[in-house]
Design an enzyme around this catalytic site. Structure first.
Site, PDB file in Angstrom:
ATOM      1  N   PRO A  88     -29.870   5.554 -39.512  1.00 20.29           N
ATOM      2  CG  PRO A  88     -27.907   6.806 -39.753  1.00 20.29           C
ATOM      3  CD  PRO A  88     -29.362   6.820 -40.040  1.00 20.29           C
ATOM      4  CD  GLU A 115     -25.427  16.267 -39.537  1.00 20.01           C
ATOM      5  OE1 GLU A 115     -24.980  15.339 -38.841  1.00 20.01           O
ATOM      6  OE2 GLU A 115     -25.033  16.501 -40.694  1.00 20.01           O
ATOM      7  NE  ARG A 153     -35.344 -10.889 -54.168  1.00 20.91           N
ATOM      8  CZ  ARG A 153     -35.160 -11.488 -55.321  1.00 20.91           C
ATOM      9  NH1 ARG A 153     -35.211 -10.801 -56.423  1.00 20.91           N
ATOM     10  NH2 ARG A 153     -34.918 -12.779 -55.376  1.00 20.91           N
ATOM     11  CG  ASP A 168     -33.754 -14.928 -52.922  1.00 20.31           C
ATOM     12  OD1 ASP A 168     -33.227 -15.319 -53.977  1.00 20.31           O
ATOM     13  OD2 ASP A 168     -34.496 -13.939 -52.839  1.00 20.31           O
TER      14      ASP A 168
HETATM   15 CL1  6GU Z   1     -31.823   3.923 -43.004  1.00 18.31          CL
HETATM   16  N1  6GU Z   1     -30.308   6.053 -43.334  1.00 18.31           N
HETATM   17  C1  6GU Z   1     -29.128   6.664 -43.417  1.00 18.31           C
HETATM   18  N2  6GU Z   1     -29.081   7.988 -43.616  1.00 18.31           N
HETATM   19  N3  6GU Z   1     -27.981   6.026 -43.295  1.00 18.31           N
HETATM   20  C2  6GU Z   1     -28.054   4.719 -43.106  1.00 18.31           C
HETATM   21  C3  6GU Z   1     -29.243   4.019 -43.015  1.00 18.31           C
HETATM   22  C4  6GU Z   1     -30.375   4.729 -43.127  1.00 18.31           C
HETATM   23  N4  6GU Z   1     -28.979   2.712 -42.800  1.00 18.31           N
HETATM   24  C5  6GU Z   1     -27.671   2.632 -42.762  1.00 18.31           C
HETATM   25  N5  6GU Z   1     -27.101   3.825 -42.940  1.00 18.31           N
END
Ligand code: 6GU
Length: 245
Positions: A88, A115, A153, A168
């Site tokens: 994230p 984590e 894709r 798309d």
């Molecule tokens: Cl790539 N990994 C995780 N654990 N959570 C996420 C993500 C990735 N992308 C958005 N949320």
């Protein structure tokens, strides 16, 4: 194209055996292989994570098993592989990045759990960090699968009708136009007449207007990023007038 996944949960990737991606696997257009850091541990407990230096909740994935799994992926590879960390904290994945990734021959996708992973792995094994959206998943596996699906894709020969990929949403920077199929009327709702007219120019004009209009309504920030032709501006103005009356 080869996707090498470093993951503690290789079984999750059974989801890649279905639909368009499943067929791409069967026909050999892509190859998906998993490397489980737990299989590369050398201790009796097969330990892959430990507590966080500095304290705080949750466990952190250790460098050594991840590094060994990456090495395993490399030894299995025909060509050079770039590393992608799914986290994230990464750069947000979008259509342009997907197009860039789709010209790579070989990727190693690191799907973190807990984590996160020990930050020093990124120094030892540099790569790009990608996120699939501003929310937290319990692990990088689903994000890896999202990446594999959308990149696959884009590969030539994967989607039968190449025009369908070119059209798309996001390919042209716009949302898609609305789609209809049989029956012509359902719950008193009729398919727009123009789509039954057989007039291909009028149909294309209708669809372009809808794509522009929906993007304007739902994702105005996307419209700001693309150049509209004089005809596009006219179609969008028509759409705006029709929706406000
Ligand atoms: Cl790539 N990994 C995780 N654990 N959570 C996420 C993500 C990735 N992308 C958005 N949320």
């Amino acid at each position: 194209m080869q996707f090498n996944i470093v993951t503690l949960f290789p079984e999750m990737f059974a989801a890649m055996n279905y639909g368009v991606v499943g067929r791409a696997k069967e026909t050999g257009l892509i190859d998906i292989r998993c490397f489980n850091p737990r299989d590369y541990t050398e201790d009796n407990y097969h330990k892959v994570d430990d507590t966080s230096y500095g304290g705080g909740p949750g466990m952190v994935m250790m460098v050594k098993p991840l590094q060994a799994a990456i090495q395993g992926a490399r030894e299995n590879s025909k060509s050079f592989a770039s590393i992608v960390y799914l986290t994230p904290q990464g750069k947000l994945l979008n259509h342009d990045l997907v197009k860039e990734l789709s010209v790579q021959e070989n990727l190693i996708l690191i799907s973190g759990r807990y984590e996160g992973i020990d930050e020093r792995l990124l120094k030892i094994e540099p790569g790009i960090e990608l996120s699939i959206g501003d929310y937290v998943l319990s692990g990088g596996e689903l994000a890896s699968m999202v990446l594999i699906d959308t990149v696959t894709r884009q590969l030539p020969g994967v989607v039968g009708d190449a025009g369908s990929v070119a059209q798309d949403s996001f390919s042209a920077g716009l949302l898609d136009y609305p789609h209809y199929t049989r029956p012509e009327v359902i719950n008193d709702l009729k398919v727009p007449d123009v789509l039954l007219s057989g007039n291909h120019a009028e149909i294309a004009r209708f669809r372009r207007k809808q794509a522009l209009g929906r993007t304007w309504l739902r994702r105005p920030e996307l419209l700001a990023k693309i150049e509209l032709t004089a005809i596009d501006r006219m179609l969008l103005n028509e759409f705006i007038e029709e929706t406000s009356s």
